[in-house]
Scaffold this motif. Structure first.
Motif, PDB file in Angstrom:
ATOM      1  N   ASP A 194      -6.066  -1.428   2.314  1.00 15.90           N
ATOM      2  CA  ASP A 194      -6.372  -0.508   1.217  1.00 15.90           C
ATOM      3  C   ASP A 194      -6.728  -1.216  -0.085  1.00 15.90           C
ATOM      4  O   ASP A 194      -7.719  -0.881  -0.739  1.00 15.90           O
ATOM      5  CB  ASP A 194      -5.186   0.423   0.964  1.00 15.90           C
ATOM      6  N   HIS A 202       0.833  -1.215   0.000  1.00 18.92           N
ATOM      7  CA  HIS A 202       0.000   0.000   0.000  1.00 18.92           C
ATOM      8  C   HIS A 202       0.865   1.261   0.000  1.00 18.92           C
ATOM      9  O   HIS A 202       2.091   1.217   0.093  1.00 18.92           O
ATOM     10  CB  HIS A 202      -0.938  -0.001   1.205  1.00 18.92           C
ATOM     11  N   ASP A 232      -6.465   1.219  -9.868  1.00 16.42           N
ATOM     12  CA  ASP A 232      -7.308   0.061 -10.123  1.00 16.42           C
ATOM     13  C   ASP A 232      -7.250  -0.331 -11.599  1.00 16.42           C
ATOM     14  O   ASP A 232      -7.217  -1.520 -11.948  1.00 16.42           O
ATOM     15  CB  ASP A 232      -8.756   0.369  -9.713  1.00 16.42           C
ATOM     16  N   SER A 261     -10.073  -2.695   0.019  1.00 12.37           N
ATOM     17  CA  SER A 261     -11.159  -1.728   0.171  1.00 12.37           C
ATOM     18  C   SER A 261     -11.417  -0.912  -1.089  1.00 12.37           C
ATOM     19  O   SER A 261     -12.562  -0.541  -1.368  1.00 12.37           O
ATOM     20  CB  SER A 261     -10.855  -0.772   1.332  1.00 12.37           C
ATOM     21  N   PHE A 262     -10.370  -0.597  -1.839  1.00  9.16           N
ATOM     22  CA  PHE A 262     -10.492   0.418  -2.884  1.00  9.16           C
ATOM     23  C   PHE A 262     -10.226  -0.086  -4.303  1.00  9.16           C
ATOM     24  O   PHE A 262     -10.276   0.700  -5.244  1.00  9.16           O
ATOM     25  CB  PHE A 262      -9.542   1.580  -2.572  1.00  9.16           C
ATOM     26  N   SER A 263      -9.912  -1.365  -4.462  1.00  4.82           N
ATOM     27  CA  SER A 263      -9.632  -1.886  -5.800  1.00  4.82           C
ATOM     28  C   SER A 263     -10.385  -3.191  -6.022  1.00  4.82           C
ATOM     29  O   SER A 263     -11.020  -3.728  -5.113  1.00  4.82           O
ATOM     30  CB  SER A 263      -8.126  -2.119  -5.984  1.00  4.82           C
ATOM     31  N   ASN A 278      -4.463   8.490  -7.723  1.00  5.62           N
ATOM     32  CA  ASN A 278      -5.717   8.091  -7.094  1.00  5.62           C
ATOM     33  C   ASN A 278      -6.070   6.654  -7.457  1.00  5.62           C
ATOM     34  O   ASN A 278      -5.445   6.026  -8.323  1.00  5.62           O
ATOM     35  CB  ASN A 278      -6.853   9.040  -7.476  1.00  5.62           C
ATOM     36  N   TRP A 279      -7.106   6.137  -6.791  1.00  2.00           N
ATOM     37  CA  TRP A 279      -7.481   4.742  -6.953  1.00  2.00           C
ATOM     38  C   TRP A 279      -8.092   4.448  -8.311  1.00  2.00           C
ATOM     39  O   TRP A 279      -8.009   3.307  -8.788  1.00  2.00           O
ATOM     40  CB  TRP A 279      -8.428   4.317  -5.833  1.00  2.00           C
TER      41      TRP A 279
END
Length: 263
Positions: A56, A48, A251, A59-61, A246-247
């Protein structure tokens, strides 16, 4: 698919640490442990960024979906703002933890391939730097490195004065993480030096995927490392295009990186 959170007593960090794991394996009815009857799994140690945690990526990808699609075990440790380097002053060896100890522990615990070409390390921002640093430091261990929006900050902080501040951290923080900043370049925390070290040892450089958005605050240092690699004839895949830190960008590019690594 099995999703696990695991704690172990780390010898490198001298305390209990926790990491998340994704295992694309079946759970037989009535049992709580994952089993695998096929070939040993490939593995990805996924790091991360600064101010983040081992949660992380989950949660975000879409890393769970990608783990299943590419049939790769994914392990997500905590870096705790330490840039995944060894802190000799506190005997906290984050680099050795992610580059050796965690790999050995997960291989004992799960049906993982021990081949370097099946063992990958990746990350974003601080974790992108950590993936490059430890993928090169432990080049015999890793066959692929995935580095997204990498915080290649040795370029920026080497030799900075004691009153330095950059809006993220200060001289005292960087010195606590990286040691003597006047000696940072040329050390084992300097990715350029690590490339030279791998070549000097006659080892194969891990295959490297680098990506950074053109709106990213770290674009300049990613370009600089890319140019260094080109000058050294160090084969790598480099991509830059529209995107920020940013994600949405990460991603998209962790998917592209896994497709690259799968071929």
């Amino acid at each position: 698919m099995a999703t696990l959170q695991i704690s172990l007593q780390s010898k490198c960090l001298k305390r209990e640490v926790t990491f998340n794991a994704l295992l694309p394996v079946d759970l037989p009815e009535g049992l709580g442990l994952p089993v695998w009857a096929g070939q040993p799994l490939r593995s990805l140690y996924l790091l991360h960024g600064f101010s983040g945690s081992h949660n992380d990526w989950m949660s975000f990808s879409r890393i769970r979906e990608l783990s299943d699609r590419y049939q790769i075990a994914v392990f997500m440790p905590a870096g705790e703002n330490g840039f995944y380097v060894d802190d000799e002053n506190r005997d906290a060896f984050y680099g050795e933890y992610v580059g050796r100890e965690l790999v050995e522990f997960t291989r004992r615990m799960f049906p993982l391939s021990a081949a370097s070409e099946d063992t990958w390390i990746g990350g974003l921002s601080m974790g992108g730097y950590g993936a490059i640093r430890n993928g090169l430091k432990y080049a015999e261990q890793f066959g692929r490195i995935i580095a997204l929006s990498s915080a290649l900050i040795p370029y920026r902080i080497a030799g900075i004065p004691p009153d330095y501040k950059d809006g993220i951290a200060s001289y005292s923080y960087y010195a606590s993480v990286f040691g003597d900043l006047s000696r940072l370049l040329g050390s084992d925390k300097d990715p350029e030096q690590l490339v030279l070290d791998v070549k000097a040892k006659g080892l194969a450089l891990p295959k490297l995927y680098m990506a950074c958005g053109t709106e990213d605050m770290l674009l300049d240092v990613n370009r600089r490392f890319h140019q260094f690699l080109e000058g050294e004839g160090a084969g790598h895949y480099y991509v830059e295009g529209p995107g920020d830190h940013n994600w949405e960008y990460w991603d998209k590019h962790i998917e592209a990186a896994l497709e690259w690594a799968d071929n």
